[in-house]
Write an enzyme that holds these catalytic residues in place. Structure first.
Site, PDB file in Angstrom:
ATOM      1  CB  VAL A   1      -1.009   0.041   1.174  1.00 51.69           C
ATOM      2  CG1 VAL A   1      -2.090  -1.008   1.016  1.00 51.69           C
ATOM      3  CG2 VAL A   1      -0.304  -0.046   2.525  1.00 51.69           C
TER       4      VAL A   1
ATOM      5  CG  ASN B   1      -8.126  -4.233   7.217  1.00 50.65           C
ATOM      6  OD1 ASN B   1      -8.467  -3.883   8.344  1.00 50.65           O
ATOM      7  ND2 ASN B   1      -7.553  -5.405   6.974  1.00 50.65           N
TER       8      ASN B   1
ATOM      9  CB  SER C   1      -6.627   2.144  15.913  1.00 45.41           C
ATOM     10  OG  SER C   1      -6.339   1.677  17.214  1.00 45.41           O
TER      11      SER C   1
ATOM     12  CE1 TYR D   1      -1.755   0.428  14.377  1.00 46.08           C
ATOM     13  CE2 TYR D   1      -2.721   1.089  16.478  1.00 46.08           C
ATOM     14  CZ  TYR D   1      -2.801   0.396  15.278  1.00 46.08           C
ATOM     15  OH  TYR D   1      -3.939  -0.327  14.986  1.00 46.08           O
TER      16      TYR D   1
ATOM     17  CB  SER E   1      -0.083   6.138  11.595  1.00 47.30           C
ATOM     18  OG  SER E   1      -0.537   4.994  12.299  1.00 47.30           O
ATOM     19  CE  LYS E   2      -4.238   1.916  12.274  1.00 46.98           C
ATOM     20  NZ  LYS E   2      -4.818   1.335  11.051  1.00 46.98           N
TER      21      LYS E   2
HETATM   22  P1  NAD Z   1      -2.814  -8.358  10.880  1.00 50.47           P
HETATM   23  O1  NAD Z   1      -1.365  -8.185  11.104  1.00 50.47           O
HETATM   24  O2  NAD Z   1      -3.404  -9.709  11.029  1.00 50.47           O
HETATM   25  O3  NAD Z   1      -3.222  -7.790   9.441  1.00 50.47           O
HETATM   26  C1  NAD Z   1      -2.570  -6.713   8.826  1.00 50.47           C
HETATM   27  C2  NAD Z   1      -2.383  -7.062   7.348  1.00 50.47           C
HETATM   28  O4  NAD Z   1      -1.833  -5.914   6.696  1.00 50.47           O
HETATM   29  C3  NAD Z   1      -1.407  -8.217   7.140  1.00 50.47           C
HETATM   30  O5  NAD Z   1      -1.965  -9.218   6.302  1.00 50.47           O
HETATM   31  C4  NAD Z   1      -0.201  -7.554   6.480  1.00 50.47           C
HETATM   32  O6  NAD Z   1       0.484  -8.399   5.565  1.00 50.47           O
HETATM   33  C5  NAD Z   1      -0.852  -6.377   5.781  1.00 50.47           C
HETATM   34  N1  NAD Z   1       0.126  -5.333   5.491  1.00 50.47           N
HETATM   35  C6  NAD Z   1       1.102  -4.852   6.299  1.00 50.47           C
HETATM   36  N2  NAD Z   1       1.848  -3.953   5.646  1.00 50.47           N
HETATM   37  C7  NAD Z   1       1.332  -3.844   4.402  1.00 50.47           C
HETATM   38  C8  NAD Z   1       1.672  -3.080   3.259  1.00 50.47           C
HETATM   39  N3  NAD Z   1       2.715  -2.239   3.267  1.00 50.47           N
HETATM   40  N4  NAD Z   1       0.921  -3.221   2.139  1.00 50.47           N
HETATM   41  C9  NAD Z   1      -0.124  -4.074   2.111  1.00 50.47           C
HETATM   42  N5  NAD Z   1      -0.494  -4.847   3.167  1.00 50.47           N
HETATM   43  C10 NAD Z   1       0.235  -4.725   4.296  1.00 50.47           C
HETATM   44  O7  NAD Z   1      -3.525  -7.351  11.895  1.00 50.47           O
HETATM   45  P2  NAD Z   1      -5.069  -6.945  12.037  1.00 50.47           P
HETATM   46  O8  NAD Z   1      -5.310  -6.823  13.485  1.00 50.47           O
HETATM   47  O9  NAD Z   1      -5.933  -7.805  11.206  1.00 50.47           O
HETATM   48  O10 NAD Z   1      -5.002  -5.465  11.452  1.00 50.47           O
HETATM   49  C11 NAD Z   1      -5.882  -4.997  10.440  1.00 50.47           C
HETATM   50  C12 NAD Z   1      -6.109  -3.511  10.659  1.00 50.47           C
HETATM   51  O11 NAD Z   1      -6.813  -3.336  11.898  1.00 50.47           O
HETATM   52  C13 NAD Z   1      -4.832  -2.681  10.775  1.00 50.47           C
HETATM   53  O12 NAD Z   1      -4.990  -1.454  10.075  1.00 50.47           O
HETATM   54  C14 NAD Z   1      -4.727  -2.417  12.261  1.00 50.47           C
HETATM   55  O13 NAD Z   1      -4.019  -1.237  12.551  1.00 50.47           O
HETATM   56  C15 NAD Z   1      -6.192  -2.303  12.627  1.00 50.47           C
HETATM   57  N6  NAD Z   1      -6.505  -2.458  14.047  1.00 50.47           N
HETATM   58  C16 NAD Z   1      -6.190  -3.603  14.692  1.00 50.47           C
HETATM   59  C17 NAD Z   1      -6.480  -3.711  16.037  1.00 50.47           C
HETATM   60  C18 NAD Z   1      -6.120  -4.943  16.843  1.00 50.47           C
HETATM   61  O14 NAD Z   1      -6.156  -4.888  18.086  1.00 50.47           O
HETATM   62  N7  NAD Z   1      -5.799  -6.061  16.199  1.00 50.47           N
HETATM   63  C19 NAD Z   1      -7.113  -2.664  16.714  1.00 50.47           C
HETATM   64  C20 NAD Z   1      -7.429  -1.505  16.014  1.00 50.47           C
HETATM   65  C21 NAD Z   1      -7.119  -1.414  14.670  1.00 50.47           C
END
Ligand code: NAD
Length: 248
Positions: free
Chosen positions: A64, A90, A143, A156, A159-160
């Protein structure tokens, strides 16, 4: 079947939330999904898991941070389906959890590059198509870390927060062209993003959530709502789905 007939792009589709969103969108009747992630093997597995589900599934590897690569993902959706109804930005990383004064400049840039610029690239690419269509819903993953100050990973959180402000600015600017832009602010749910956090860190985060930590499936309904026509008068919203975290 709240997404019946819709075409959507999901970035970060190989991750925990991305795979749950894919399952949920298919279950809600989406006609076509273009899945994208930077991890080719995990993306292939994520796409395979929903083949034969009724929706047409395509997958394209894209980082991305690469604006052209994200644009190619959106163009694939248009080539295959003639339309892009929903763009889910996402993909994201947590980055290091060192104290603010110990974060290296390179780490600030890496996290902002993926979480903020990655989302910006998705918004820009989707806008190109959706403005022309005069229709579309962009859903960004922010987030609670962008709303609160207890989080322990400063790049983080910043960024959010930037994703939240981008969401509001784009929502206002493109409302006239009937493009809706909203974001979801999940609280903490266990996923691969927390792989570097030990049990103590997860327990400390759980205390910050009155309903306890969530699961991916607690979060996906908000995306369905914002992607679907039932939220047709909703734009610029910052939807917390966080077990009460941001209310503390
Ligand atoms: P995850 O690590 O399982 O998924 C993140 C995905 O993003 C991975 O598949 C990774 O390969 C992909 N990714 C990373 N860098 C990338 C890049 N440069 N280009 C394309 N893809 C890329 O984690 P998740 O918890 O499923 O996170 C999904 C989203 O939810 C994220 O934006 C995260 O910040 C957000 N989020 C997660 C939580 C939590 O507690 N898990 C809470 C709030 C927000």
């Amino acid at each position: 079947m709240r997404l019946s007939g819709k075409t959507a792009v999901i970035t970060g589709a190989a991750g925990d939330l991305g795979r749950a969103l894919t399952r949920r969108f298919v279950g809600e009747g989406a006609a076509g999904l273009v899945l994208s992630d930077v991890d080719p093997d995990a993306l292939a597995a994520a796409a395979l898991a929903v083949q034969g589900s009724g929706a047409k599934i395509s997958a394209l590897v894209a980082d991305v941070t690469d604006r052209d690569a994200v644009n190619a993902v959106v163009e694939l959706a248009v080539a295959e389906h003639g339309v892009l109804d929903v763009m889910v930005n996402n993909a994201g990383v947590l980055g290091t959890t060192a104290r603010l004064h110990r974060q290296a400049p390179e780490e600030w840039r890496r996290v902002l590059d993926i979480n903020f610029f990655g989302t910006l690239h998705g918004v820009e690419s989707a806008l190109r198509v959706m403005r022309r269509q005069r229709n579309g819903s962009i859903v960004n993953t922010a987030s609670v870390a962008g709303l609160t100050s207890w989080a322990f990973a400063a790049p983080y959180g910043v960024s959010k927060a930037a994703v939240i402000q981008l969401t509001k600015l784009a929502a206002v600017e493109y409302a006239e062209e009937r493009v809706r832009v909203n974001c979801v602010c999940p609280g903490v749910f266990p996923s691969a993003i927390h792989a570097g956090n030990g049990a103590d860190a997860m327990t400390a985060m759980a205390v910050r959530h009155p309903l306890g930590l969530g699961t991916v499936d607690d979060v996906t309904g908000a995306y369905v709502h914002l992607a679907s026509d039932e939220s047709g008068w909703t734009t610029g919203s910052v939807l917390t789905v966080d077990g009460g975290c941001s209310a503390l």
